[in-house]
Design an enzyme around this catalytic site. Structure first.
Site, short mmCIF file in Angstrom:
data_model
loop_
_atom_site.label_atom_id
_atom_site.label_comp_id
_atom_site.label_asym_id
_atom_site.label_seq_id
_atom_site.Cartn_x
_atom_site.Cartn_y
_atom_site.Cartn_z
N GLU A 276 0.83 -1.21 0.00
CA GLU A 276 0.00 0.00 0.00
C GLU A 276 0.86 1.26 0.00
O GLU A 276 0.52 2.24 -0.64
CB GLU A 276 -0.97 0.00 1.19
CG GLU A 276 -2.10 -1.02 1.07
CD GLU A 276 -3.02 -0.77 -0.13
OE1 GLU A 276 -3.02 0.35 -0.67
OE2 GLU A 276 -3.71 -1.71 -0.55
N ASP B 46 -9.78 4.59 -2.53
CA ASP B 46 -8.76 5.17 -3.40
C ASP B 46 -9.42 5.69 -4.68
O ASP B 46 -10.67 5.75 -4.76
CB ASP B 46 -7.66 4.12 -3.70
CG ASP B 46 -8.18 2.97 -4.56
OD1 ASP B 46 -9.41 2.91 -4.82
OD2 ASP B 46 -7.36 2.12 -4.97
N TYR C 52 -6.35 6.65 3.91
CA TYR C 52 -6.59 5.53 2.99
C TYR C 52 -5.74 4.31 3.35
O TYR C 52 -6.25 3.19 3.43
CB TYR C 52 -6.31 5.95 1.53
CG TYR C 52 -6.19 4.73 0.68
CD1 TYR C 52 -7.33 4.01 0.31
CD2 TYR C 52 -4.94 4.21 0.33
CE1 TYR C 52 -7.22 2.83 -0.40
CE2 TYR C 52 -4.83 3.03 -0.37
CZ TYR C 52 -5.98 2.35 -0.74
OH TYR C 52 -5.87 1.16 -1.41
#
Ligand code: SF4
Length: 352
Positions: free
Chosen positions: A45, A146, A128
């Protein structure tokens, strides 16, 4: 979209994902209830922030081969991690990666926290990323939103408010669509839809598992959503990079320095360089002994840079902290793309 339609769309998306999920090195196959290693989820990520999946895959594979666990990464030399990150861009991520790994070991006993709030306090972990690690790595009730998820949700619910004002509406709609907790792969299912059938330029609604409930498709406005804000022009900056080459140990070498630890490309190896808002000084001819080799253009997040590359063979100009690096091994120097491109230009011009 009513509750029943949201439920049917969700089930169709999950069923589609079960047989069409992208095979990515940080994922495990959908279904079966297994959860991927949070270390791999976190690493992927962070790498995926502002970067495409295709660009991340080789970096992720190299990183996890070299540092397969959080403990291995914590024990790594900072310079080695920064070099391994070279070319991936947004270098503050690499510095935060190291800081985050060390903090997880120091304050959480080497195990990532599982809740969104604690995750959000880690270096380099924003809203996020915290939600993605909590949902995918721990099966928590978290909704990572996202760009792909935003696009799919905005279309499914026909949200016509422009971004970023639409963010609240997208979040509410996503919550309506989201399944009960423990389904981290739903986030990945929506991400795959956004990267595949529901792409930004040309949604392939005929192939979409959720088209029967998609409000944008029904209204014929899928291509126009989500409504994006007008693009702002980036400010211009100008700079000079110096290619100081000389024979060292019987082979051609170039003088490399390290950028200051904080700020643009912080801590990375670089050619000596200066950058500024004005181009007055870069319009003046280079000093005697310097030869201008050309310029490269590089776009950063907040500005566009024109970097003039100049060459000298006077080793006395290599002052301050730095090192002579063999030009034949420049690939191993871990130069970020800006300086790698400047180096390529200098090498190309030198052989002309
Ligand atoms: Fe996207 Fe079209 Fe599917 Fe709607 S029907 S979610 S616009 S691909």
């Amino acid at each position: 979209m009513d509750v029943e339609s949201a439920s049917l769309a969700r089930e169709a998306i999950i069923a589609h994902y079960a047989h069409s999920a992208r095979v990515l090195p940080w994922r495990i196959a959908p279904g079966g209830g297994a959860i991927p290693d949070p270390y791999r989820v976190w690493l992927s990520e962070v790498m995926l922030q502002q970067t495409t999946v295709a660009a991340v895959i080789p970096y992720f594979e190299r990183f996890t081969a070299r540092w397969p666990t959080l403990a291995a990464l914590v024990a790594a030399d900072t310079a080695d991690v920064l070099s391994a990150w070279a070319g991936l861009g947004y270098y503050s991520r690499a510095r935060n990666l190291i800081a985050c790994a060390r903090l997880v070991v120091a304050e959480h006993g080497g195990a990532f926290p599982s809740d969104e709030t604690t995750l959000r306090r880690l270096p380099g972990v924003g809203d996020y990323t915290a939600a993605a690690i909590a949902a995918i790595g721990f099966g928590q009730c978290a909704i990572p939103i996202d760009a792909n998820v935003t696009r799919v949700v905005a279309r499914l619910f026909a949200i016509t408010t422009p971004l970023p004002e639409a963010k609240g509406a997208v979040r509410d709609a996503a919550a309506q669509l989201w399944p009960v907790c423990g389904r981290g792969d739903f986030a990945q299912a929506l991400m795959d839809m956004g990267a595949g059938v529901c792409s930004s330029r040309a949604p392939r609604c005929a192939d979409c598992p959720a088209s029967a409930w998609c409000m944008a498709y029904r209204q014929g406005i899928a291509d126009a959503l989500p409504v994006k804000p007008a693009k702002k022009l980036k400010p211009e900056r100008h700079g000079r990079a110096l290619w100081i080459a000389a024979e060292r140990g019987g082979e051609p070498a170039v003088w490399l320095v390290r950028r200051p630890p904080r700020g643009l490309l912080g801590g990375m190896r670089a050619l000596p360089s200066v950058m500024g808002p004005s181009n007055e000084w870069s319009d003046t001819p280079p000093p005697p002994g310097w030869c201008e080799m050309g310029a490269i253009r590089h776009i950063f997040t907040h500005f566009a840079l024109t970097l003039v590359v100049e060459r000298s063979h006077d080793a006395a100009l290599a002052v301050g902290e730095g090192e002579w690096w063999p030009i034949s091994r420049l690939d191993e120097a871990g130069l970020p793309s800006l300086y790698r491109r400047a180096a390529d230009l200098a090498i190309m011009e030198q052989v002309r």
